[in-house]
Motif scaffolding. Structure first.
Motif, PDB file in Angstrom:
ATOM      1  N   GLY A 130     -81.965  10.617  62.116  1.00 16.61           N
ATOM      2  CA  GLY A 130     -80.560  10.555  61.732  1.00 16.61           C
ATOM      3  C   GLY A 130     -79.764   9.575  62.588  1.00 16.61           C
ATOM      4  O   GLY A 130     -80.313   8.797  63.374  1.00 16.61           O
ATOM      5  N   ALA A 131     -78.444   9.631  62.450  1.00 12.15           N
ATOM      6  CA  ALA A 131     -77.559   8.758  63.222  1.00 12.15           C
ATOM      7  C   ALA A 131     -77.608   9.140  64.695  1.00 12.15           C
ATOM      8  O   ALA A 131     -77.680  10.320  65.045  1.00 12.15           O
ATOM      9  N   GLU A 132     -77.581   8.106  65.558  1.00  4.91           N
ATOM     10  CA  GLU A 132     -77.601   8.337  66.999  1.00  4.91           C
ATOM     11  C   GLU A 132     -76.538   7.453  67.648  1.00  4.91           C
ATOM     12  O   GLU A 132     -76.472   6.251  67.410  1.00  4.91           O
ATOM     13  N   GLU A 133     -75.739   8.070  68.506  1.00  5.97           N
ATOM     14  CA  GLU A 133     -74.554   7.408  69.048  1.00  5.97           C
ATOM     15  C   GLU A 133     -74.871   6.124  69.788  1.00  5.97           C
ATOM     16  O   GLU A 133     -74.156   5.119  69.645  1.00  5.97           O
ATOM     17  N   ILE A 134     -75.946   6.115  70.576  1.00  8.99           N
ATOM     18  CA  ILE A 134     -76.226   4.933  71.387  1.00  8.99           C
ATOM     19  C   ILE A 134     -76.448   3.707  70.509  1.00  8.99           C
ATOM     20  O   ILE A 134     -75.964   2.614  70.804  1.00  8.99           O
ATOM     21  N   TYR A 135     -77.135   3.873  69.400  1.00 14.12           N
ATOM     22  CA  TYR A 135     -77.391   2.742  68.516  1.00 14.12           C
ATOM     23  C   TYR A 135     -76.120   2.332  67.777  1.00 14.12           C
ATOM     24  O   TYR A 135     -75.854   1.135  67.603  1.00 14.12           O
ATOM     25  N   ASP A 136     -75.331   3.318  67.369  1.00 17.80           N
ATOM     26  CA  ASP A 136     -74.067   3.006  66.700  1.00 17.80           C
ATOM     27  C   ASP A 136     -73.152   2.207  67.624  1.00 17.80           C
ATOM     28  O   ASP A 136     -72.483   1.261  67.191  1.00 17.80           O
ATOM     29  N   ARG A 137     -73.109   2.566  68.898  1.00 17.07           N
ATOM     30  CA  ARG A 137     -72.240   1.867  69.850  1.00 17.07           C
ATOM     31  C   ARG A 137     -72.671   0.421  70.038  1.00 17.07           C
ATOM     32  O   ARG A 137     -71.831  -0.487  70.117  1.00 17.07           O
ATOM     33  N   SER A 166     -84.560  -0.498  75.239  1.00 14.80           N
ATOM     34  CA  SER A 166     -84.757   0.450  76.342  1.00 14.80           C
ATOM     35  C   SER A 166     -84.691   1.886  75.851  1.00 14.80           C
ATOM     36  O   SER A 166     -85.424   2.750  76.320  1.00 14.80           O
ATOM     37  N   ARG A 167     -83.820   2.152  74.872  1.00 11.71           N
ATOM     38  CA  ARG A 167     -83.724   3.499  74.321  1.00 11.71           C
ATOM     39  C   ARG A 167     -84.946   3.840  73.467  1.00 11.71           C
ATOM     40  O   ARG A 167     -85.420   4.969  73.454  1.00 11.71           O
ATOM     41  N   ILE A 168     -85.452   2.856  72.754  1.00 11.59           N
ATOM     42  CA  ILE A 168     -86.669   3.081  71.966  1.00 11.59           C
ATOM     43  C   ILE A 168     -87.829   3.382  72.891  1.00 11.59           C
ATOM     44  O   ILE A 168     -88.649   4.272  72.637  1.00 11.59           O
ATOM     45  N   ASP A 169     -87.909   2.645  74.008  1.00  7.76           N
ATOM     46  CA  ASP A 169     -88.991   2.850  74.962  1.00  7.76           C
ATOM     47  C   ASP A 169     -88.957   4.255  75.552  1.00  7.76           C
ATOM     48  O   ASP A 169     -90.003   4.876  75.766  1.00  7.76           O
ATOM     49  N   VAL A 170     -87.758   4.758  75.812  1.00  7.03           N
ATOM     50  CA  VAL A 170     -87.610   6.092  76.375  1.00  7.03           C
ATOM     51  C   VAL A 170     -88.146   7.159  75.421  1.00  7.03           C
ATOM     52  O   VAL A 170     -88.704   8.175  75.831  1.00  7.03           O
ATOM     53  N   ARG A 171     -88.011   6.921  74.130  1.00  8.93           N
ATOM     54  CA  ARG A 171     -88.441   7.890  73.112  1.00  8.93           C
ATOM     55  C   ARG A 171     -89.942   8.159  73.192  1.00  8.93           C
ATOM     56  O   ARG A 171     -90.424   9.184  72.720  1.00  8.93           O
ATOM     57  N   ARG A 172     -90.700   7.219  73.728  1.00 10.47           N
ATOM     58  CA  ARG A 172     -92.152   7.350  73.705  1.00 10.47           C
ATOM     59  C   ARG A 172     -92.634   8.502  74.576  1.00 10.47           C
ATOM     60  O   ARG A 172     -93.741   8.958  74.401  1.00 10.47           O
TER      61      ARG A 172
END
Length: 267
Positions: free
Chosen positions: A131-138, A261-267
């Motif tokens: 779904g929508a995620e604030e960090i990407y929207d910002r 960097s946020r995508i990397d953290v998801r791993r």
């Protein structure tokens, strides 16, 4: 690339997969010539032609098993680093083994297998289902405002569709992959800048150019998932052609780095 060059490049890839230190494997295979990490990456990607080898390597024999004249084999059912300690071996063209190289080995795989691995990487991020995620929207809003364009988005390239994880501006949430400009960014593995789509034969007749949203300017930077596969892009578009100097390219790259960097953290 001819068959002999392709075979030798696969041998080099399998040395790395078998856990052989390139600093050891390279001189033993190609002689005493020195190499750099840049050269190794370039050889694996096919950007440089491999030097003529003095030996062939029996990877199944382990780090000390350099056997002149033998064909490379590699163990199955083992992880990288201990593959050389099993007697259960198979031939170099096994894509299950070569796929362990990730995106660095994409040119060694069939197009179908490379795409399968890319889609698996996208799936592992969980981005399609979160779904929508604030960090990407910002970040997307910041990109639109900084560059003064009509639209900015974080796109994900799925099997048949471009899906917008986040977007501001006149874009549909889903677009057929075959016409999405971000598809080219993902395939090209580098920033794509189109100053004027009407002056670019690759895009002048694209439905998104001649119809809604009437794209005239596009710039996108690729984003990658696990094992380095490109899964989408951070992009900006506008309905007027424009220049995009290096200074602005660096800003888009920096914004993409925040997303990455946020995508990397998801791993």
């Amino acid at each position: 690339m001819d068959e002999e060059a392709e075979r030798r490049r696969r041998e080099l890839a399998l040395m790395v997969l078998a856990g052989l230190d390139p600093a050891i494997a390279w001189p033993a295979y190609f002689g005493r010539r020195q190499f750099s990490e840049f050269e190794l990456s370039a050889y694996l990607h096919g950007a440089l032609s491999l030097p003529e080898p003095e030996h062939h390597v029996d990877i199944g024999a382990g780090a000390d098993g350099f056997d002149k004249g033998s064909s490379p084999t590699v163990a199955t059912g083992t992880s990288r680093g201990n593959a050389g300690h099993s007697s259960d071996t198979q031939e170099v063209d096994d894509e299950d083994i070569l796929a362990a190289l990730g995106a660095a080995g994409r040119t060694l795989l069939s197009p179908e297998r490379a795409e399968q691995e890319r889609l698996q990487s996208l799936h592992e991020t969980g981005l399609m289902d979160s779904g929508a995620e604030e960090i990407y929207d910002r970040v997307v809003v910041a990109a639109k405002e900084f560059f003064g364009v009509s639209t900015a988005s974080l796109s994900l390239i799925a099997k048949d569709t471009q899906f917008l994880k986040s977007a501001v501006g006149p874009l549909r949430e889903e677009t057929p992959r075959e016409i999405a400009l971000c598809t080219r960014t993902v395939e090209g593995n580098a920033m794509l800048v189109i100053n004027d789509t009407h002056a670019d034969d690759r895009f002048a007749s694209n439905p998104l150019v001649v119809g809604e949203p009437f794209i005239r300017f596009y710039a996108g930077f690729p984003l990658h998932g696990p094992r380095g596969w490109n899964i989408g892009s951070l992009c900006i578009i506008d309905q007027e052609p424009r220049e995009f100097p290096v200074s602005e390219q660096q800003v888009l790259k920096a914004l993409a780095a925040v997303v990455q960097s946020r995508i990397d953290v998801r791993r």
